[in-house]
Scaffold this motif. Structure first.
Motif, mmCIF file in Angstrom:
data_model
loop_
_atom_site.group_PDB
_atom_site.id
_atom_site.type_symbol
_atom_site.label_atom_id
_atom_site.label_comp_id
_atom_site.label_asym_id
_atom_site.label_seq_id
_atom_site.Cartn_x
_atom_site.Cartn_y
_atom_site.Cartn_z
ATOM 1 N N UNK A 176 0.843 -1.189 0.000
ATOM 2 C CA UNK A 176 0.000 0.000 0.000
ATOM 3 C C UNK A 176 0.880 1.241 0.000
ATOM 4 N N UNK A 177 0.374 2.304 -0.563
ATOM 5 C CA UNK A 177 1.139 3.545 -0.663
ATOM 6 C C UNK A 177 1.552 4.077 0.711
ATOM 7 N N UNK A 178 0.755 3.826 1.757
ATOM 8 C CA UNK A 178 1.125 4.307 3.088
ATOM 9 C C UNK A 178 2.431 3.676 3.562
ATOM 10 N N UNK A 179 2.671 2.413 3.193
ATOM 11 C CA UNK A 179 3.938 1.764 3.536
ATOM 12 C C UNK A 179 5.106 2.513 2.904
ATOM 13 N N UNK A 180 4.898 2.953 1.659
ATOM 14 C CA UNK A 180 5.941 3.684 0.944
ATOM 15 C C UNK A 180 6.311 4.950 1.703
ATOM 16 N N UNK A 181 5.307 5.712 2.153
ATOM 17 C CA UNK A 181 5.609 6.989 2.792
ATOM 18 C C UNK A 181 6.101 6.853 4.226
ATOM 19 N N UNK A 385 12.029 -2.757 -0.071
ATOM 20 C CA UNK A 385 10.913 -3.039 -0.968
ATOM 21 C C UNK A 385 11.433 -3.511 -2.325
ATOM 22 N N UNK A 386 12.522 -2.911 -2.780
ATOM 23 C CA UNK A 386 13.122 -3.345 -4.047
ATOM 24 C C UNK A 386 13.570 -4.794 -3.962
ATOM 25 N N UNK A 387 14.180 -5.146 -2.849
ATOM 26 C CA UNK A 387 14.652 -6.526 -2.685
ATOM 27 C C UNK A 387 13.486 -7.503 -2.634
ATOM 28 N N UNK A 388 12.380 -7.101 -2.012
ATOM 29 C CA UNK A 388 11.187 -7.953 -1.996
ATOM 30 C C UNK A 388 10.724 -8.260 -3.419
#
Length: 432
Positions: A176-181, A385-388
């Motif tokens: 979700x975008x909230x995880x990103x921020x 997140x990239x590694x995931x």
């Protein structure tokens, strides 16, 4: 109108190409756009059959780079490729998006129009160009948001790709975008701490500027009132190498004394206006959060998440912190060229039916050699997140490094692309 022309400089031949593409690829009768791409090749390669390498710019909402010499990653690329620098729809010499071009539309029309400027549309534009060139396959390179476009390309049209090179731009496929921020605010805090550790006196300078803006009206050269929130946003530069020193230089020359009264210097205010790239490139502000949305609304994610990190809300007597690449709803109240887009921005922030940008099943069966530079200290794209994502993709290799910031391709592009090409070649050998 077509203004770009072919020219030769520093041993390179630059050739312009214009293409007509549908606004909505699912409904071609909805209107047409112009997409511009600049071909770059060695002068001696006029008859060469080298494969193409298509560049996807970061952003969103910014045109492809305008090379000024035979250097950087383009120098390395031209050893093996012809390069195509794509001005993504809405940018550069393509049908441009600005407060001027959107002025005649209602907010609802603006929102509908802008909804067709995400990565899926950009990739479908590229496919039309590939077909018009008569090219069976080509390679792609994506920087930052361009890397997001690359994963969309790998999801939709993997059969069209020879190789994929990604620098600082491997997104999460499902978070979700909230995880990103939440992750982005933590990285931004890290950069703030590093900056103020290197320049301890800068904290007092920042507080003095912020307090002055709270107590006084100061105006940028375009007539826009300058605020603390706008000042905080220059922290976006902390994601780039070499930005700490240049930021400090700005701070130490912020004030001027005029007949015993303290004012912000015109030079400082002019520099602050120059930092506001979304005045000329509003796609960045209005669609930035949508690049993370698949089947859900952003609901101004960064604005909501910021409230859970209250130290980013400056108050007198408290430490000052810069923000990063986040966008906020107040920007469409304060920034002069974003004000006409405020209602459209709200409509898009509440849009829930965004189409999927990635196909996890296709990516889980990926056969295209993918080489990625993942920056361990990246302020904009979370390494974890990239590694995931890469863990789910066969034939995708990551070079994880703390040698570079997010702008590594600009800072040392020849070495970075050379490394990625070698990684891709090795993956291709293993596939045979």
């Amino acid at each position: 109108m077509q203004y770009a022309h072919a020219f030769i400089d520093d041993g390179l031949h630059y050739l312009p190409h214009y293409f007509s593409v549908p606004l909505d690829h699912s409904q071609p009768n909805k209107g047409q756009l112009t997409v511009f791409a600049r071909e770059v090749r060695l002068v001696e390669d006029e008859q060469s059959q080298k494969p193409w390498l298509v560049f996807f710019q970061g952003g969103p909402g910014f045109p492809a780079l305008r090379p000024t010499g035979h250097s950087g990653w383009i120098k390395r690329a031209l050893q093996e490729y012809r390069v195509l620098l794509l001005d993504q729809r809405g940018t550069g010499n393509s049908s441009v998006i600005s407060h001027q071009t959107l002025a005649a539309l209602t907010p609802e029309q603006q929102a509908d129009y802008l909804s067709y400027f995400r990565a899926d549309s950009i990739v479908r534009d590229a496919e039309i160009i590939r077909e018009q060139f008569g090219v069976k396959q080509w390679a792609i390179i994506g920087q930052s948001f361009g890397g997001f476009c690359s994963l969309t390309y790998l999801s939709l049209f993997p059969q069209s790709l020879l190789r994929s090179y990604i620098t600082g731009g491997v997104p999460s496929l499902s978070r979700h975008i909230d995880d990103v921020y939440h992750a982005t605010f933590k990285r931004t805090l890290d950069k703030n701490q590093a900056f103020f550790a290197q320049f301890p006196k800068a904290q007092a300078l920042c507080q003095a500027i912020a307090d002055h803006l709270i107590d006084n009206d100061e105006y940028l050269p375009n007539g826009q009132r300058f605020t603390v929130e706008q000042f905080q946003q220059i922290g976006i530069n902390f994601g780039m190498s070499g930005s700490f020193v240049s930021t400090y230089y700005l701070l130490e020359n912020a004030f001027v004394d005029i007949q015993g009264t303290k004012h912000l210097r015109y030079e400082f205010l002019n520099a602050m206006l120059a930092e506001q790239g979304f005045q000329t490139n509003p796609i960045y502000a209005i669609l930035h959060e949508s690049i993370y949305c698949q089947g859900f609304a952003s609901n101004w994610s960064a604005h909501r998440v910021r409230d859970q990190h209250p130290h980013f809300h400056y108050q007198k007597g408290q430490p000052f912190l810069f923000t990063g690449e986040m966008v906020f709803p107040w920007m469409f109240e304060q920034y002069k060229n974003l004000q006409p887009l405020q209602q459209a921005a709200d409509i898009l922030a509440n849009k829930t039916d965004w189409q999927a940008l990635y196909d996890p099943i296709q990516l889980a069966n990926n056969k295209v050699p993918v080489s990625c530079a993942v920056y361990a200290d990246d302020m904009f794209v979370e390494m974890d997140f990239s590694r995931e994502t890469l863990a789910t993709m066969p034939n995708a290799k990551a070079w994880i490094t703390n040698e570079y910031e997010h702008n590594g391709l600009r800072a040392d592009g020849e070495r970075i692309l050379d490394t990625l090409i070698a990684m891709g070649n090795q993956t291709a050998v293993n596939l045979v």
